[in-house]
Scaffold this active site. Structure first.
Site, PDB file in Angstrom:
ATOM      1  N   GLY A 127       0.815  -1.202   0.000  1.00 31.22           N
ATOM      2  CA  GLY A 127       0.000   0.000   0.000  1.00 31.22           C
ATOM      3  C   GLY A 127       0.848   1.250   0.000  1.00 31.22           C
ATOM      4  O   GLY A 127       0.550   2.221  -0.695  1.00 31.22           O
ATOM      5  N   HIS A 142      -1.242   6.199   8.342  1.00 34.07           N
ATOM      6  CA  HIS A 142      -0.362   5.118   8.800  1.00 34.07           C
ATOM      7  C   HIS A 142       1.099   5.466   8.521  1.00 34.07           C
ATOM      8  O   HIS A 142       1.953   5.378   9.413  1.00 34.07           O
ATOM      9  CB  HIS A 142      -0.761   3.821   8.078  1.00 34.07           C
ATOM     10  CG  HIS A 142       0.095   2.632   8.397  1.00 34.07           C
ATOM     11  ND1 HIS A 142      -0.352   1.576   9.158  1.00 34.07           N
ATOM     12  CD2 HIS A 142       1.361   2.308   8.041  1.00 34.07           C
ATOM     13  CE1 HIS A 142       0.609   0.679   9.272  1.00 34.07           C
ATOM     14  NE2 HIS A 142       1.660   1.102   8.589  1.00 34.07           N
ATOM     15  N   GLU A 143       1.383   5.865   7.304  1.00 34.07           N
ATOM     16  CA  GLU A 143       2.774   6.174   6.954  1.00 34.07           C
ATOM     17  C   GLU A 143       3.276   7.406   7.698  1.00 34.07           C
ATOM     18  O   GLU A 143       4.452   7.472   8.088  1.00 34.07           O
ATOM     19  CB  GLU A 143       2.909   6.368   5.446  1.00 34.07           C
ATOM     20  CG  GLU A 143       2.422   5.195   4.609  1.00 34.07           C
ATOM     21  CD  GLU A 143       2.987   3.856   5.031  1.00 34.07           C
ATOM     22  OE1 GLU A 143       4.174   3.792   5.406  1.00 34.07           O
ATOM     23  OE2 GLU A 143       2.237   2.869   5.007  1.00 34.07           O
ATOM     24  N   HIS A 154       4.508   6.571  11.071  1.00 31.12           N
ATOM     25  CA  HIS A 154       5.833   5.945  11.032  1.00 31.12           C
ATOM     26  C   HIS A 154       6.965   6.963  11.104  1.00 31.12           C
ATOM     27  O   HIS A 154       8.101   6.600  11.442  1.00 31.12           O
ATOM     28  CB  HIS A 154       5.993   5.146   9.736  1.00 31.12           C
ATOM     29  CG  HIS A 154       5.519   3.738   9.815  1.00 31.12           C
ATOM     30  ND1 HIS A 154       5.893   2.870  10.805  1.00 31.12           N
ATOM     31  CD2 HIS A 154       4.711   3.028   8.978  1.00 31.12           C
ATOM     32  CE1 HIS A 154       5.341   1.690  10.597  1.00 31.12           C
ATOM     33  NE2 HIS A 154       4.609   1.759   9.506  1.00 31.12           N
ATOM     34  N   GLU A 159       4.576  -1.614  12.949  1.00 33.97           N
ATOM     35  CA  GLU A 159       3.372  -1.657  12.124  1.00 33.97           C
ATOM     36  C   GLU A 159       2.097  -1.561  12.959  1.00 33.97           C
ATOM     37  O   GLU A 159       1.134  -0.908  12.561  1.00 33.97           O
ATOM     38  CB  GLU A 159       3.367  -2.931  11.286  1.00 33.97           C
ATOM     39  CG  GLU A 159       4.536  -3.036  10.319  1.00 33.97           C
ATOM     40  CD  GLU A 159       4.618  -1.880   9.339  1.00 33.97           C
ATOM     41  OE1 GLU A 159       3.637  -1.129   9.191  1.00 33.97           O
ATOM     42  OE2 GLU A 159       5.682  -1.701   8.720  1.00 33.97           O
TER      43      GLU A 159
END
Length: 872
Positions: free
Chosen positions: A277, A311-312, A315, A334
């Site tokens: 993704g 989500h990214e 990170h 994750e």
């Protein structure tokens, strides 16, 4: 040991003698279409006199110079390693090589746009593919600064983790030999990064279209924002939506983490033929190009993009700023990003039902993975890189995130984030292990988390919660006389865990207009521990029409409904006013069918009766996938055809009745096309495609046209000529993938043989075309077309695993396993699988794991079919 593997013990030994300071990486991307020039200068300290190795995968190494001393490449280079002996305290290593472009989505991937013949490049380095581009100590705990210099065609855009230093400098006499336009060459020099791991470095290059914005960080800095895609997709790039989600995420995370964004810029690049993704490269995140929507997509897909963006972004702190020491803690990277992205979506964006999506999509994935023979603790034992490659799974992402949600409920959200803030403050730019985070959470919450960690993180398995209720009638009112929550454990993992959860009761009420509503009348938060937890607070109360023992979805546990609740849900599922409890009912009923407790046809009936009233796009998407699985695999074979035809009939009926132009209409039309098999069904598909049958509000755009055409190809109603005609009108990369899938779906032995040869016997296909071909190969109405490939599949396993990259091999191993033939009397898939496992005890553990997981799917299929058969 495979030539490109690396063990945890080797990494620990290397980290004990080496500390890396900096890399200077110079890449020349103008040398030709197959290789590029790579020059690495790495400075590091070492234990004097020690020996170690640095990693590099390259077809040719020209120079290796250690501390000014030339080393003979023929002597020191072996497979993926360069031996380094007689190190001093301070060392400088220079490695000059020709590295290879990849077409697998790993390393430096090269793509030629069929629209304009322009070349596009991007790097993908997780788990261990930066060594395909430059010489590197390829492990996450040997962090360093990285300064990239890139020579490329002058008309390209080049992006790396940090900003470029000034404009690109023209190379006098430079010539572009990469293909595409030849307008001279230029060199881009990028600022050095802070200390980061090699797997989150990045170089993206090509004539990318760029759009820009900015935001103000919590520390007052202006953060430049970039959004990039291929030039031929520029008209479809909805930058404002992407940046809106990004800005909301920045504000949310900087407040929750009490730490400003750690890097100098934030670029988001949508790149072709991406395997995942997205990837959290520091300051230069790469995304699946399908997230640039050239046709109408379901709202579920737009939500998925938003959650992926968040989500990214999470990170950047958890993973990039603070990095795991070794891949044992991949789950924490994750899972944390997965939990935070859902929380941010629910609290900071329009996707306020994000926890419903998480429940239906992510937790179902986790439950499925956690019941496989290969399930493992959340904190996994990652012995080597091959273990890591197959561990991007439902435990690492979804179970871990679910358990983090439970942890937040247990320690308190304020206490949780106070601990996270202390963790970032203490470990910024460093490497950590799980204990480092738990220590901070223990301080802020006052709880000892060692027992919690032992039960939740260090042992595998998922428990199942059931209500145990007795009642008596007092007049016409049913009164609860006892109520308990039962916790059942699987025999293989008999671990009783504590759960903080909510038990809720719902009553069916009738509105003034005659419609019904499931209204929450009872709500009780409690701790459940052990096989039986009494709930005396409910004794003496009127029995609700429907009871959920895990409302709010706080606990990571499967759930069952009692008979009364199931009957109420079946009759009134659309009467929930809130998305999440409705989703929990859907999940409980699906899980019971999957576990062979209830007939698959009962689940099919429930879906087809109620999906038209489901308002959550992501839940609709998941339900339609589950419907296909139930019909194709779990319905008893003697009832499959009738159920299949009836399902397609009902999907068409629902699509016709759906609101014009609605999200549900689009999803139902696609689902109908995917199931259309009879002449009458295919007639309808053909009529929708050619416009002789219309549905109000439905636009037959390019991507839907491909789906309808592939439906016809699968049914034998479209041939190569029609596919070629459609490809001529859509000669894009997306069109090429769709054409590959459609060709492979043609129901002839010749088409299947050609698809098999292209995907398995030859190695020329790019990753995206290979995946599309495999997908099309498996699309059949006549399963006899797949029977001849069972034996060749097992024969090909080891050669494929040994000769392909991990990504390409997994596509074949998983995508071509003959699951659809589980009950076919012409072959014995279970027996063939067992025979392969018995005769290949020394096959790569990662490969054996994938086959064992696939075998379990066959076992579950046969059990579900037997349960469905008992329905009669």
């Amino acid at each position: 040991m495979p030539a490109e593997n690396l063990t945890r013990d080797e990494a620990r030994a290397r980290a004990a003698v080496v500390a890396v300071h900096s890399y200077e990486v110079a890449l020349d991307l103008t040398t030709g279409p197959t290789t590029f020039a790579s020059r690495t200068t790495v400075r590091f300290t070492a234990t004097p006199g020690a020996s170690t190795f640095i990693d590099l995968i390259a077809p040719e190494v020209h120079e290796v110079v250690l501390n000014g001393r030339p080393l003979d490449p023929a002597t020191v280079v072996a497979e993926s390693r360069i031996a380094l002996d007689d190190l001093t305290g301070e060392n400088e290593l220079v490695v000059v090589a020709d590295a290879a472009y990849m077409n697998t989505g790993e390393g430096l991937h090269r793509f030629v746009d069929p629209v304009d013949d322009e070349v596009y490049l991007y790097t993908q380095f997780e788990v261990a593919d930066s060594r395909r581009v430059f010489a590197v100590f390829e492990q996450p705990d040997l962090k360093a600064t990285f300064a990239f210099t890139v020579t490329a065609p002058a008309h390209w855009t080049v992006v790396s983790n940090y900003p470029v230093v000034g404009p690109p400098v023209a190379v006098e006499g430079g010539r572009n030999r990469t293909g595409g336009r030849d307008e001279g060459t230029a060199t881009w020099t990028f600022e050095p990064t802070p200390r980061i791991a090699s797997y989150v470095t990045a170089v993206v290059a090509g004539p990318y279209h760029a759009e820009h914005g900015e935001l103000t960080s919590s520390d007052g800095r202006t953060i430049p924002l970039g959004v990039y895609c291929r030039s031929s997709l520029a008209a479809h790039l909805d930058t404002e939506n992407i940046l809106d989600v990004t800005r909301r995420g920045f504000a949310f995370y900087e407040e929750k983490f009490a730490h400003p964004y750690p890097f100098a810029k934030y670029d988001q690049l949508f790149v072709p033929e991406f395997n995942a993704g997205a990837m959290e490269n520091a300051g230069a995140v790469t995304f699946l190009e399908s997230y640039v929507f050239r046709s109408k997509v379901p709202d579920a897909t737009i939500e998925r993009r938003a959650v992926t963006i968040l989500h990214e972004l999470a990170h950047m702190w958890f993973g990039d700023l603070v990095t795991m020491r070794w891949w044992d803690d991949l789950w924490l990277n994750e899972s944390f990003a997965e939990f935070m992205s859902t929380l941010a979506a629910a609290e900071a964006t329009q996707w306020t039902n994000a926890w419903s999506t998480f429940s239906s999509l992510e937790k179902n994935w986790a439950y499925r993975q956690d019941q496989l023979p290969s399930t493992h603790p959340i904190v996994a034992d990652m012995r080597d890189l091959e273990d890591v490659e197959v561990n991007f799974d439902g435990i690492t992402y979804a179970k871990g995130a679910s358990v983090l949600k439970q942890l937040v409920a247990w320690v308190g959200q304020d206490e949780f984030f106070a601990g996270v803030q202390a963790y970032f403050a203490k470990h910024a730019w460093g490497n950590t292990e799980l204990r480092d985070l738990l220590s901070e959470l223990e301080i802020t919450s006052g709880r000892d988390l060692s027992a919690w960690s032992s039960l939740w993180l260090e042992q595998a398995g998922v428990t199942l919660l059931r209500p145990d209720i007795t009642t008596t009638n007092e007049g016409d009112v049913e009164i609860i006389r006892s109520f308990a929550v039962l916790q059942e454990t699987p025999a293989e993992h008999p671990v009783q865990r504590p759960h903080r959860l909510v038990v809720s009761g719902y009553a069916v009420t009738t509105r003034d207009d005659g419609s019904t509503e499931l209204e929450c009348t009872t709500r009780l938060a409690l701790d459940v521990d052990g096989p039986r937890t009494e709930v005396p607070e409910l004794v003496g109360q009127r029995r609700p029409d429907l009871i959920l023992v895990n409302d709010d979805d706080l606990a990571y546990a499967k759930m069952r409904l009692d008979d009364v609740s199931l009957a109420s849900a079946t009759a009134h599922l659309g009467s929930f006013t809130d998305s999440l409890p409705r989703t929990l009912v859907w999940t409980a009923v699906w899980d019971a069918a999957r576990d062979a407790e209830t007939p698959a046809r009962s689940f099919v009936d429930l879906v087809l009766r109620n999906i038209g009233r489901e308002s959550d796009s992501s839940v609709v998407q998941v339900l339609l996938r589950q419907l296909s699985t139930a019909v194709d695999l779990y319905v008893a074979p003697e009832h499959r055809e009738a159920t299949d035809v009836a399902s397609a009939d009902r999907l068409l009926e629902l699509a016709t009745a759906a609101a014009a132009g609605s999200d549900t209409q689009l999803q139902l039309v696609k689902a109908f096309a995917g199931r259309a098999s009879t002449p009458a069904h295919l007639d309808v598909v053909a009529a929708i495609l050619d416009g002789t049958r219309t549905l109000a509000g439905l636009t037959i755009d390019t991507d839907l046209r491909w789906e309808l055409l592939t439906s016809l190809a699968t049914g034998g109603r479209a041939d190569e000529a029609q596919i070629a005609d459609q490809l001529a009108s859509d000669p894009t990369a997306t069109g090429q993938r769709a054409a590959a899938a459609a060709r492979a779906a043609i129901p002839t032995p010749e088409a299947k043989a050609a698809a098999w040869a292209a995907a398995v016997e030859h190695d020329e296909l790019a990753n995206a075309i290979q995946a599309a071909t495999i997908n099309g190969f498996g699309r059949v109405h006549d399963r006899s077309l797949l029977v001849p490939y069972v034996a060749p599949y097992f024969d090909a396993l080891e050669p494929v695993w040994e000769s392909r990259t991990n990504e390409m091999a997994q596509n074949i191993v998983l995508g071509l396993y003959p699951s659809d033939l589980a009950d076919d009397t012409r072959v014995d898939v279970l027996g063939a699988t067992d025979a392969w496992l018995e005769t290949h005890p020394d096959a790569a553990p990662a490969l054996r794991r994938l086959i064992i997981e696939s075998r379990d799917g066959v076992r579950r299929t046969l059990a579900a079919q037997e349960a469905d058969r008992r329905r009669g």
